[in-house]
Motif scaffolding. Structure first.
Motif, PDB file in Angstrom:
ATOM      1  N   ILE A  50      55.261 -49.320 -11.650  1.00 13.98           N
ATOM      2  CA  ILE A  50      54.642 -49.343 -10.323  1.00 13.98           C
ATOM      3  C   ILE A  50      55.338 -50.378  -9.459  1.00 13.98           C
ATOM      4  O   ILE A  50      55.681 -51.464  -9.928  1.00 13.98           O
ATOM      5  CB  ILE A  50      53.144 -49.754 -10.429  1.00 13.98           C
ATOM      6  N   CYS A  51      55.512 -50.042  -8.184  1.00  9.88           N
ATOM      7  CA  CYS A  51      56.034 -51.014  -7.224  1.00  9.88           C
ATOM      8  C   CYS A  51      55.022 -51.099  -6.080  1.00  9.88           C
ATOM      9  O   CYS A  51      54.682 -50.085  -5.472  1.00  9.88           O
ATOM     10  CB  CYS A  51      57.386 -50.536  -6.711  1.00  9.88           C
ATOM     11  N   ALA A  66      60.496 -47.391   0.382  1.00  4.76           N
ATOM     12  CA  ALA A  66      59.777 -46.282  -0.284  1.00  4.76           C
ATOM     13  C   ALA A  66      60.564 -44.976  -0.159  1.00  4.76           C
ATOM     14  O   ALA A  66      60.645 -44.193  -1.110  1.00  4.76           O
ATOM     15  CB  ALA A  66      58.385 -46.123   0.314  1.00  4.76           C
ATOM     16  N   GLU A  67      61.172 -44.766   1.016  1.00  4.36           N
ATOM     17  CA  GLU A  67      61.971 -43.548   1.214  1.00  4.36           C
ATOM     18  C   GLU A  67      63.152 -43.516   0.254  1.00  4.36           C
ATOM     19  O   GLU A  67      63.507 -42.468  -0.265  1.00  4.36           O
ATOM     20  CB  GLU A  67      62.431 -43.457   2.679  1.00  4.36           C
ATOM     21  N   VAL A  78      51.829 -48.608  -1.224  1.00  2.99           N
ATOM     22  CA  VAL A  78      51.972 -49.405  -0.013  1.00  2.99           C
ATOM     23  C   VAL A  78      50.678 -50.204   0.139  1.00  2.99           C
ATOM     24  O   VAL A  78      49.580 -49.648   0.080  1.00  2.99           O
ATOM     25  CB  VAL A  78      52.198 -48.497   1.222  1.00  2.99           C
ATOM     26  N   LEU A  79      50.819 -51.528   0.295  1.00  3.80           N
ATOM     27  CA  LEU A  79      49.659 -52.400   0.488  1.00  3.80           C
ATOM     28  C   LEU A  79      49.882 -53.131   1.805  1.00  3.80           C
ATOM     29  O   LEU A  79      50.797 -53.949   1.915  1.00  3.80           O
ATOM     30  CB  LEU A  79      49.558 -53.391  -0.676  1.00  3.80           C
ATOM     31  N   ARG A  92      53.393 -40.833   3.364  1.00  2.00           N
ATOM     32  CA  ARG A  92      53.121 -39.594   2.616  1.00  2.00           C
ATOM     33  C   ARG A  92      54.382 -38.755   2.473  1.00  2.00           C
ATOM     34  O   ARG A  92      54.636 -38.166   1.429  1.00  2.00           O
ATOM     35  CB  ARG A  92      52.018 -38.792   3.316  1.00  2.00           C
ATOM     36  N   LYS A  93      55.195 -38.719   3.550  1.00  2.00           N
ATOM     37  CA  LYS A  93      56.455 -37.963   3.479  1.00  2.00           C
ATOM     38  C   LYS A  93      57.405 -38.597   2.464  1.00  2.00           C
ATOM     39  O   LYS A  93      58.208 -37.911   1.848  1.00  2.00           O
ATOM     40  CB  LYS A  93      57.126 -37.894   4.850  1.00  2.00           C
ATOM     41  N   ALA A  94      57.308 -39.935   2.316  1.00  2.00           N
ATOM     42  CA  ALA A  94      58.160 -40.632   1.330  1.00  2.00           C
ATOM     43  C   ALA A  94      57.583 -40.478  -0.075  1.00  2.00           C
ATOM     44  O   ALA A  94      58.093 -41.043  -1.031  1.00  2.00           O
ATOM     45  CB  ALA A  94      58.278 -42.104   1.692  1.00  2.00           C
ATOM     46  N   ASN A  95      56.473 -39.726  -0.168  1.00  2.00           N
ATOM     47  CA  ASN A  95      55.889 -39.410  -1.472  1.00  2.00           C
ATOM     48  C   ASN A  95      55.261 -40.612  -2.175  1.00  2.00           C
ATOM     49  O   ASN A  95      55.278 -40.690  -3.400  1.00  2.00           O
ATOM     50  CB  ASN A  95      56.987 -38.809  -2.359  1.00  2.00           C
TER      51      ASN A  95
END
Length: 199
Positions: A50-51, A66-67, A78-79, A92-95
């Motif tokens: 996890i990152c 993330a992309e 993402v935090l 969301r697009k970057a999954n």
């Protein structure tokens, strides 16, 4: 053991997150980064499960990182403090596997990590609500006009390209400003971008 890398440019928060997760019996923080470039290097070296990353970071934002990790087996959370639909859409697009807000209770983070490791996604409920409430108000034609404005085209150039009169283009522009609740073209472009509506 769930291996975790954290990316956060605020030192105190980075330390606090690391300590918080190290207290969990099934988790181990294997790396901490202070910008988007560092986190990519750490993920390649440490191969974590996890990152967790912030969005606003120097050198590369969390969304850009993330992309780049889209094809990586490492799951991304993402935090952030930013509950913005544009950011959420891009994430969301970057999954990404999770999008959580920093003001959530701290125990939510550990349980979200476990949920994500079980193969599910976790999104802050307020973001999901915003995404559904937040439909693009422009018609296809109005969107075309706004895209050409964003490319720096003049009213006359837009009219020529779309086979419209100058007056019709001006009407479209005032409808666009009205629908987006802004007072000029620049604000219209940035509001449209912020909402993640540019395809």
């Amino acid at each position: 053991m769930i291996r975790i890398v954290i990316a956060e440019d605020q030192r105190m928060l980075l330390g606090a997150l690391g300590s918080l997760l190290d207290f969990e019996e099934d988790m181990e923080v294997v790396g901490k980064a202070r910008n988007g470039e560092e986190v990519l290097d750490l993920v390649r070296q440490q191969k974590p499960d996890i990152c967790i990353m912030d969005i606003e970071m120097p050198q590369k934002t969390g969304l850009e990182a993330a992309e780049e990790l889209k094809e990586d087996p490492c799951k991304v959370i993402v935090l952030t403090t930013f509950a913005r639909t544009g950011y959420f859409e891009r994430a969301r697009k970057a999954n990404v596997n999770g999008y959580l807000l920093k003001d959530s209770p701290s125990e939510d983070l550990a349980s979200s990590i476990r949920t994500i490791m079980d193969g599910r996604r976790v999104y802050a409920p307020e973001l999901v609500d915003m995404a559904y409430d937040n439909e693009n108000p422009l018609t296809e034609r109005e969107e075309q006009v706004l895209k050409l404005i964003a490319e720096g085209k003049t009213t006359k150039e837009i009219a020529n390209e779309l086979y419209l009169t100058n007056g019709t283009v001006r009407n479209y522009v005032s409808i666009i400003l009205d629908k987006l609740e802004v007072s000029n073209r620049i604000e219209a472009i940035s509001r449209f971008k912020e909402q993640g509506w540019f395809k």
